[in-house]
Design an enzyme around this catalytic site. Sequence first.
Site, PDB file in Angstrom:
ATOM      1  N   ILE A  23      -3.749  94.202 -13.511  1.00 63.97           N
ATOM      2  CA  ILE A  23      -4.195  95.429 -13.595  1.00 63.97           C
ATOM      3  C   ILE A  23      -5.603  95.779 -12.712  1.00 63.97           C
ATOM      4  O   ILE A  23      -5.682  96.696 -12.172  1.00 63.97           O
ATOM      5  CB  ILE A  23      -4.454  95.858 -15.207  1.00 63.97           C
ATOM      6  CG1 ILE A  23      -2.960  95.777 -15.916  1.00 63.97           C
ATOM      7  CG2 ILE A  23      -5.113  97.347 -15.370  1.00 63.97           C
ATOM      8  CD1 ILE A  23      -2.967  95.726 -17.271  1.00 63.97           C
TER       9      ILE A  23
ATOM     10  N   CYS B 195     -10.039  92.521 -18.502  1.00 64.20           N
ATOM     11  CA  CYS B 195      -9.873  90.960 -19.019  1.00 64.20           C
ATOM     12  C   CYS B 195      -9.285  91.122 -20.447  1.00 64.20           C
ATOM     13  O   CYS B 195      -9.400  91.803 -21.286  1.00 64.20           O
ATOM     14  CB  CYS B 195     -11.061  90.116 -18.904  1.00 64.20           C
ATOM     15  SG  CYS B 195     -12.431  90.791 -19.963  1.00 64.20           S
TER      16      CYS B 195
ATOM     17  N   SER C 228      -8.721  97.671 -21.888  1.00 64.31           N
ATOM     18  CA  SER C 228      -8.040  96.552 -22.108  1.00 64.31           C
ATOM     19  C   SER C 228      -7.908  96.212 -23.686  1.00 64.31           C
ATOM     20  O   SER C 228      -6.465  96.221 -24.155  1.00 64.31           O
ATOM     21  CB  SER C 228      -9.056  95.481 -21.382  1.00 64.31           C
ATOM     22  OG  SER C 228      -8.347  94.133 -21.379  1.00 64.31           O
ATOM     23  N   ARG C 229      -8.832  96.076 -24.269  1.00 71.97           N
ATOM     24  CA  ARG C 229      -8.766  95.771 -25.723  1.00 71.97           C
ATOM     25  C   ARG C 229     -10.178  96.361 -26.445  1.00 71.97           C
ATOM     26  O   ARG C 229     -11.137  95.797 -25.828  1.00 71.97           O
ATOM     27  CB  ARG C 229      -8.640  94.157 -26.151  1.00 71.97           C
ATOM     28  CG  ARG C 229      -7.253  93.679 -26.137  1.00 71.97           C
ATOM     29  CD  ARG C 229      -6.188  94.481 -27.070  1.00 71.97           C
ATOM     30  NE  ARG C 229      -4.886  93.798 -26.558  1.00 71.97           N
ATOM     31  CZ  ARG C 229      -3.993  94.617 -25.970  1.00 71.97           C
ATOM     32  NH1 ARG C 229      -4.260  95.651 -25.206  1.00 71.97           N
ATOM     33  NH2 ARG C 229      -2.654  94.308 -25.715  1.00 71.97           N
TER      34      ARG C 229
ATOM     35  N   ASP D 116      -9.533 103.724 -24.128  1.00 66.28           N
ATOM     36  CA  ASP D 116      -8.106 103.899 -24.518  1.00 66.28           C
ATOM     37  C   ASP D 116      -7.847 103.031 -25.666  1.00 66.28           C
ATOM     38  O   ASP D 116      -6.842 103.171 -26.177  1.00 66.28           O
ATOM     39  CB  ASP D 116      -7.233 103.518 -23.251  1.00 66.28           C
ATOM     40  CG  ASP D 116      -5.773 103.784 -23.508  1.00 66.28           C
ATOM     41  OD1 ASP D 116      -5.386 104.599 -23.907  1.00 66.28           O
ATOM     42  OD2 ASP D 116      -5.097 102.901 -23.321  1.00 66.28           O
TER      43      ASP D 116
ATOM     44  N   GLU E  20      -8.823  99.819 -34.070  1.00 66.97           N
ATOM     45  CA  GLU E  20      -7.850 100.973 -33.824  1.00 66.97           C
ATOM     46  C   GLU E  20      -6.371 100.674 -34.550  1.00 66.97           C
ATOM     47  O   GLU E  20      -5.904 101.482 -34.968  1.00 66.97           O
ATOM     48  CB  GLU E  20      -7.301 100.894 -32.381  1.00 66.97           C
ATOM     49  CG  GLU E  20      -6.580  99.722 -31.970  1.00 66.97           C
ATOM     50  CD  GLU E  20      -6.244  99.746 -30.635  1.00 66.97           C
ATOM     51  OE1 GLU E  20      -7.000  99.968 -29.598  1.00 66.97           O
ATOM     52  OE2 GLU E  20      -4.824  99.445 -30.235  1.00 66.97           O
TER      53      GLU E  20
ATOM     54  N   HIS F 178      -4.827 104.434 -27.114  1.00 61.71           N
ATOM     55  CA  HIS F 178      -3.879 103.108 -26.355  1.00 61.71           C
ATOM     56  C   HIS F 178      -2.633 103.701 -25.757  1.00 61.71           C
ATOM     57  O   HIS F 178      -1.688 103.131 -26.076  1.00 61.71           O
ATOM     58  CB  HIS F 178      -3.556 102.207 -27.533  1.00 61.71           C
ATOM     59  CG  HIS F 178      -3.351 100.743 -27.110  1.00 61.71           C
ATOM     60  ND1 HIS F 178      -3.964  99.553 -27.719  1.00 61.71           N
ATOM     61  CD2 HIS F 178      -2.839 100.362 -26.115  1.00 61.71           C
ATOM     62  CE1 HIS F 178      -3.518  98.638 -27.022  1.00 61.71           C
ATOM     63  NE2 HIS F 178      -3.067  98.864 -25.800  1.00 61.71           N
TER      64      HIS F 178
HETATM   65  P1  NAI Z   1      -3.875  89.435 -16.275  1.00 57.29           P
HETATM   66  O1  NAI Z   1      -3.435  88.330 -17.178  1.00 57.29           O
HETATM   67  O2  NAI Z   1      -3.212  89.659 -15.081  1.00 57.29           O
HETATM   68  O3  NAI Z   1      -5.319  89.414 -15.913  1.00 57.29           O
HETATM   69  C1  NAI Z   1      -6.468  89.093 -16.737  1.00 57.29           C
HETATM   70  C2  NAI Z   1      -7.580  88.661 -15.946  1.00 57.29           C
HETATM   71  O4  NAI Z   1      -8.744  88.367 -16.832  1.00 57.29           O
HETATM   72  C3  NAI Z   1      -7.379  87.471 -15.077  1.00 57.29           C
HETATM   73  O5  NAI Z   1      -7.637  87.380 -13.929  1.00 57.29           O
HETATM   74  C4  NAI Z   1      -8.185  86.267 -15.856  1.00 57.29           C
HETATM   75  O6  NAI Z   1      -8.671  85.173 -15.326  1.00 57.29           O
HETATM   76  C5  NAI Z   1      -9.327  87.359 -16.282  1.00 57.29           C
HETATM   77  N1  NAI Z   1     -10.158  86.442 -17.450  1.00 57.29           N
HETATM   78  C6  NAI Z   1      -9.697  85.627 -18.338  1.00 57.29           C
HETATM   79  N2  NAI Z   1     -10.591  85.556 -19.198  1.00 57.29           N
HETATM   80  C7  NAI Z   1     -11.876  86.049 -18.511  1.00 57.29           C
HETATM   81  C8  NAI Z   1     -13.326  86.037 -18.914  1.00 57.29           C
HETATM   82  N3  NAI Z   1     -13.726  85.358 -19.988  1.00 57.29           N
HETATM   83  N4  NAI Z   1     -14.134  86.830 -18.208  1.00 57.29           N
HETATM   84  C9  NAI Z   1     -13.664  87.551 -17.226  1.00 57.29           C
HETATM   85  N5  NAI Z   1     -12.315  87.399 -16.895  1.00 57.29           N
HETATM   86  C10 NAI Z   1     -11.537  86.781 -17.542  1.00 57.29           C
HETATM   87  O7  NAI Z   1      -3.870  90.484 -17.285  1.00 57.29           O
HETATM   88  P2  NAI Z   1      -3.394  92.050 -17.031  1.00 57.29           P
HETATM   89  O8  NAI Z   1      -2.045  92.505 -16.971  1.00 57.29           O
HETATM   90  O9  NAI Z   1      -4.187  92.575 -15.877  1.00 57.29           O
HETATM   91  O10 NAI Z   1      -4.060  92.992 -18.312  1.00 57.29           O
HETATM   92  C11 NAI Z   1      -5.221  92.918 -18.690  1.00 57.29           C
HETATM   93  C12 NAI Z   1      -5.374  93.260 -20.080  1.00 57.29           C
HETATM   94  O11 NAI Z   1      -5.124  94.601 -20.254  1.00 57.29           O
HETATM   95  C13 NAI Z   1      -4.588  92.517 -21.058  1.00 57.29           C
HETATM   96  O12 NAI Z   1      -5.147  91.553 -21.711  1.00 57.29           O
HETATM   97  C14 NAI Z   1      -4.583  93.508 -22.054  1.00 57.29           C
HETATM   98  O13 NAI Z   1      -5.406  93.409 -23.089  1.00 57.29           O
HETATM   99  C15 NAI Z   1      -5.005  94.847 -21.551  1.00 57.29           C
HETATM  100  N6  NAI Z   1      -3.444  96.110 -21.541  1.00 57.29           N
HETATM  101  C16 NAI Z   1      -3.753  97.053 -22.109  1.00 57.29           C
HETATM  102  C17 NAI Z   1      -2.706  98.137 -21.944  1.00 57.29           C
HETATM  103  C18 NAI Z   1      -2.935  99.610 -22.553  1.00 57.29           C
HETATM  104  O14 NAI Z   1      -1.913 100.300 -22.694  1.00 57.29           O
HETATM  105  N7  NAI Z   1      -4.327 100.016 -22.809  1.00 57.29           N
HETATM  106  C19 NAI Z   1      -1.378  97.788 -21.567  1.00 57.29           C
HETATM  107  C20 NAI Z   1      -1.346  96.478 -20.877  1.00 57.29           C
HETATM  108  C21 NAI Z   1      -2.357  95.491 -20.869  1.00 57.29           C
END
Ligand code: NAI
Length: 344
Positions: A154, A201, A229-230, A254, A259, A291
């Site tokens: 993302i 993240c 994200s969260r 979001d 929540e 969300h």
């Molecule tokens: P992803 O796994 O592809 O990317 C996460 C990135 O965060 C990775 O590059 C990782 O190296 C990095 N990361 C891990 N620990 C870290 C730290 N301590 N400091 C900085 N960076 C760190 O995940 P993706 O698909 O990009 O999703 C990201 C987040 O988005 C998910 O974890 C989820 O919480 C959130 N999300 C929210 C949604 C929504 O509807 N609001 C829907 C889908 C995901």
Amino acid sequence: MKIAFYDAKPYETPAFKSLCEEKGIEISFYDFKLNADTASLAAGCDAVCVFVNDDVNAEVIDVLHSLGVKAVALRCAGYNNVDVKHAYGKLHVVHVPAYSPYAVAEHAMALLLTSIRRIHKAYIRTRDFNFSLAGLVGFDLHGKTAGVIGTGKIGKIFAGICRGFGMRVIAYDKFPSAESGLEYMPLDDLLRTADVISLHCPLTDETAHMIDRAAIAKMKKGVVILNTSRGKLIDTEALIDGIKERKVGAACLDVYEEEADIFFNDNSGHIMDDDTLARLISMPNVIVTSHQAFLTEEALANIAATTVQNVIDLFSESGVCENELCYRCGNIEQCRSCRNKKCF
Ligand code: NAI
């Protein structure tokens, strides 16, 4: 095969229903969350299907295990709500690593544009035939700096969208991606430099409250903070103080750290008990969506297809599912290579 589907919402059940019918899987939909009280309804099921706010803690895992349930199928990417360590050896845990990273990244940009161009205010005004522009002055994104924290699926797409707007993009990631071409820097430097900060993240022990008082103190005055994200990545009380002190120019959220019992439900007829959320929503420069970033037709179809396939793979002869999470090897998402292609 039989699945108990918790926290079911009308917009997601049709895709699951038709896919399960097609594959000969029995599925029971429950409109309440999975917890220690509701876990017993999974008796006789092979798997439970859960979403972001079902609390799959150690107690719930033990109840499910004692009932003979063998798997938890998350129909989302994040898995911070599952005690994966406790599940190891008892329940297989699978998730949907990507369903539409575009949906989330595009929602982040939609929130940003809405906020800085005051679209949320303008929409309400013109519906009341108020065509005044007072108080609606925004700013150009072109030439501004976007700080992307977490440059996975993302974050990378959001970075690309920002570049399309003519922004400079800077990034921080614990595991920088060399081939991304992104300008990485230490977190503190990003906090000091960015006009817009967007969180992408995962929520872990390490990232919980990464945006706290100390982090906000380092930011530029007027910074816009986006969180799709969260919720727990941000210390909400610190954010509110940052906004009151006029340090934070706007926040687009979001997700919210408390929540779980509020989002996804219609609370419009109730008194809001959560004073922190009520305070946030009362602020003119805060936008809260519930969300919703994932909620596109494409994402819902992908979620249903991947979740059902995950369960089919888990219960296949090999038992190998490429989206299984494992605690044992410490490499939670990609452990299969080190243990003969099965988690346990
Ligand atoms: P992803 O796994 O592809 O990317 C996460 C990135 O965060 C990775 O590059 C990782 O190296 C990095 N990361 C891990 N620990 C870290 C730290 N301590 N400091 C900085 N960076 C760190 O995940 P993706 O698909 O990009 O999703 C990201 C987040 O988005 C998910 O974890 C989820 O919480 C959130 N999300 C929210 C949604 C929504 O509807 N609001 C829907 C889908 C995901």
